[in-house]
Design a protein around this motif. Sequence first.
Motif, PDB file in Angstrom:
ATOM      1  N   GLN A  45      52.798  27.815   8.320  1.00  0.00           N
ATOM      2  CA  GLN A  45      52.478  28.849   7.341  1.00  0.00           C
ATOM      3  C   GLN A  45      50.992  28.814   6.958  1.00  0.00           C
ATOM      4  OE1 GLN A  45      55.685  27.109   6.836  1.00  0.00           O
ATOM      5  NE2 GLN A  45      56.291  28.878   8.056  1.00  0.00           N
ATOM      6  N   ILE A  46      50.345  27.660   7.115  1.00  0.00           N
ATOM      7  CA  ILE A  46      48.910  27.533   6.872  1.00  0.00           C
ATOM      8  C   ILE A  46      48.281  26.898   8.108  1.00  0.00           C
ATOM      9  CG2 ILE A  46      47.095  26.515   5.438  1.00  0.00           C
ATOM     10  CD1 ILE A  46      49.038  26.487   3.117  1.00  0.00           C
ATOM     11  N   LEU A  47      47.389  27.630   8.748  1.00  0.00           N
ATOM     12  CA  LEU A  47      46.733  27.160   9.967  1.00  0.00           C
ATOM     13  C   LEU A  47      45.285  26.792   9.627  1.00  0.00           C
ATOM     14  CD1 LEU A  47      46.642  26.760  13.055  1.00  0.00           C
ATOM     15  CD2 LEU A  47      46.014  29.177  13.257  1.00  0.00           C
ATOM     16  N   LYS A  86      56.393  36.728  -2.835  1.00  0.00           N
ATOM     17  CA  LYS A  86      56.401  36.278  -1.451  1.00  0.00           C
ATOM     18  C   LYS A  86      55.017  35.764  -1.053  1.00  0.00           C
ATOM     19  CE  LYS A  86      57.576  37.795   3.232  1.00  0.00           C
ATOM     20  NZ  LYS A  86      58.018  38.933   4.086  1.00  0.00           N
ATOM     21  N   GLU A  87      54.976  34.597  -0.401  1.00  0.00           N
ATOM     22  CA  GLU A  87      53.717  33.957  -0.004  1.00  0.00           C
ATOM     23  C   GLU A  87      53.316  34.392   1.402  1.00  0.00           C
ATOM     24  OE1 GLU A  87      54.652  29.855  -0.306  1.00  0.00           O
ATOM     25  OE2 GLU A  87      54.391  29.766  -2.474  1.00  0.00           O
ATOM     26  N   GLU A  88      52.098  34.867   1.536  1.00  0.00           N
ATOM     27  CA  GLU A  88      51.581  35.236   2.856  1.00  0.00           C
ATOM     28  C   GLU A  88      51.055  33.989   3.583  1.00  0.00           C
ATOM     29  OE1 GLU A  88      51.659  38.114   4.337  1.00  0.00           O
ATOM     30  OE2 GLU A  88      52.566  39.178   2.631  1.00  0.00           O
ATOM     31  N   ASN A  89      51.212  33.985   4.882  1.00  0.00           N
ATOM     32  CA  ASN A  89      50.637  32.900   5.685  1.00  0.00           C
ATOM     33  C   ASN A  89      49.106  32.957   5.628  1.00  0.00           C
ATOM     34  OD1 ASN A  89      53.218  32.171   6.328  1.00  0.00           O
ATOM     35  ND2 ASN A  89      53.182  33.035   8.395  1.00  0.00           N
ATOM     36  N   LYS A  90      48.475  31.832   5.821  1.00  0.00           N
ATOM     37  CA  LYS A  90      47.016  31.762   5.674  1.00  0.00           C
ATOM     38  C   LYS A  90      46.366  31.079   6.870  1.00  0.00           C
ATOM     39  CE  LYS A  90      46.864  31.569   0.593  1.00  0.00           C
ATOM     40  NZ  LYS A  90      48.282  31.873   0.386  1.00  0.00           N
ATOM     41  N   GLN A  91      45.106  31.469   7.102  1.00  0.00           N
ATOM     42  CA  GLN A  91      44.252  30.807   8.092  1.00  0.00           C
ATOM     43  C   GLN A  91      43.002  30.289   7.385  1.00  0.00           C
ATOM     44  OE1 GLN A  91      43.942  32.761  12.150  1.00  0.00           O
ATOM     45  NE2 GLN A  91      44.470  34.533  10.914  1.00  0.00           N
TER      46      GLN A  91
END
Length: 465
Positions: A45-47, A86-91
Amino acid sequence: MQYPNIAREIKEIKTGSNQVVVVFQNGSTIEAVVSNDNARGYRCQILVLDEFRMIKEDVYEKVLKHFLNVQRQPPYLNNPKYAHLKEENKQIFISSAWFKNHWCYEKFVDYRNAMLKGKDYFVCALPYTVSLYHGLLSRKFVEDERSHDNFDPIAWQMEMECLFFGESEKAFFKFEDLQKNRSLIKPFYPLTNVKYLENKGKRKKSTKMEGEIRLIGVDVAIMGGNDNDNTIFTCMRLLPNGDSYIKQVPYIESLNGQHSEKQAIRLKQLFEDFEADYVVMDTSGNGISLYDDCGRILYDEERDIEYPAWCAFNNDEMKNRVLDKNALPVIYSLKVVKQEVNHDIAMSLRADLEKGRIKLLINELDAKDYLTEKHGFLKKTPEEQAILLNPYIQTTILINEMINLEYEIRNGFVKLNEVGKNRKDRYSSLAYCNYYARELETKLKKKKNAVDPSKLFLFKSPTLM
């Protein structure tokens, strides 16, 4: 161990050769993976992409970016009251700056523009001055780094000042042309004086290929200091390839503040270690002092050997300048005082770089895999590691010098100029080598195209009746 509340949440830590992961009590994980094709199939979910400028763009686009294909589905989302949370994925991209033609710069600009438009993006730079302010870096360290003879202002700008670099519109050499030639993996390492003495008297097996010619290009400086005054030795291999040569540059060395006689001894050491055939040098200006010392028999105390005198073979005036009649004719004498000569030297080097005909050493970061496999890099002392990396670093400095050369047209000829306190001594040393290599290629083509008399046939017309 310093934070019991965090330690209490950790269920397991794995640090094996195939898996590095922290597993939390609630099932969450933090895992480290290698950024290549073998990473396919991971999800997160976090890159976090650390030093992402070293990651290949196609690996990011085809592999790493797809780690984010799965959204986190915590149970609280099933309650309509909290569905909007809702949590968005992150980079997260982390890196030092690099060259502007690299994809990492495009990514930086995209994120910056999105942030300025008020979108959910964030960009920041943390230059070395932040560390200075907070006492994490000493001012003396910074001053020492910037005063080194091999100080590279462009590398400092990118690594320490967070500034991406791109050649100016007036740049004569383009970064893309230089970068595509960085394909040579194996460098040349001269013998240390101790190693030379250990092997003295033993028969040395030649490392040269059949028909190979080896050159050393020299750009001379006599006075010491920190400005434009380095003497540079560039080693070039010419490997026969039909009617031309594949040119490889496996080693570059710089000397600062050395007397011309010491420079001559070091040049003759390299000549022997590299099994060189010719030396290419500018014998005008500072070069004449080095030429005169090369024209004498010199005793090398450190290696306990006497080197023969050398002389020029392409210039009678310079040849007659050497008093020793037994001097070896190994020096190609250049007189780069005329505009047309400088023009030809610059144009021929750029043409060969554009055609990919000069093989330069790969980036020092990429070289560590080769050095680890072949030379046990990770087990070496810091001093030994520095010696192993030096040829690659010198090549990087060469490229930074060259893309910082601007040109102007004078009387129909190209003239190259340094910008600010930047140097061009490594460029000159390489360009001298390439200039003579071109002359050798011309001779090779004539030799290949020459008609063998033994293969000539005579034909007679039939007698008319």
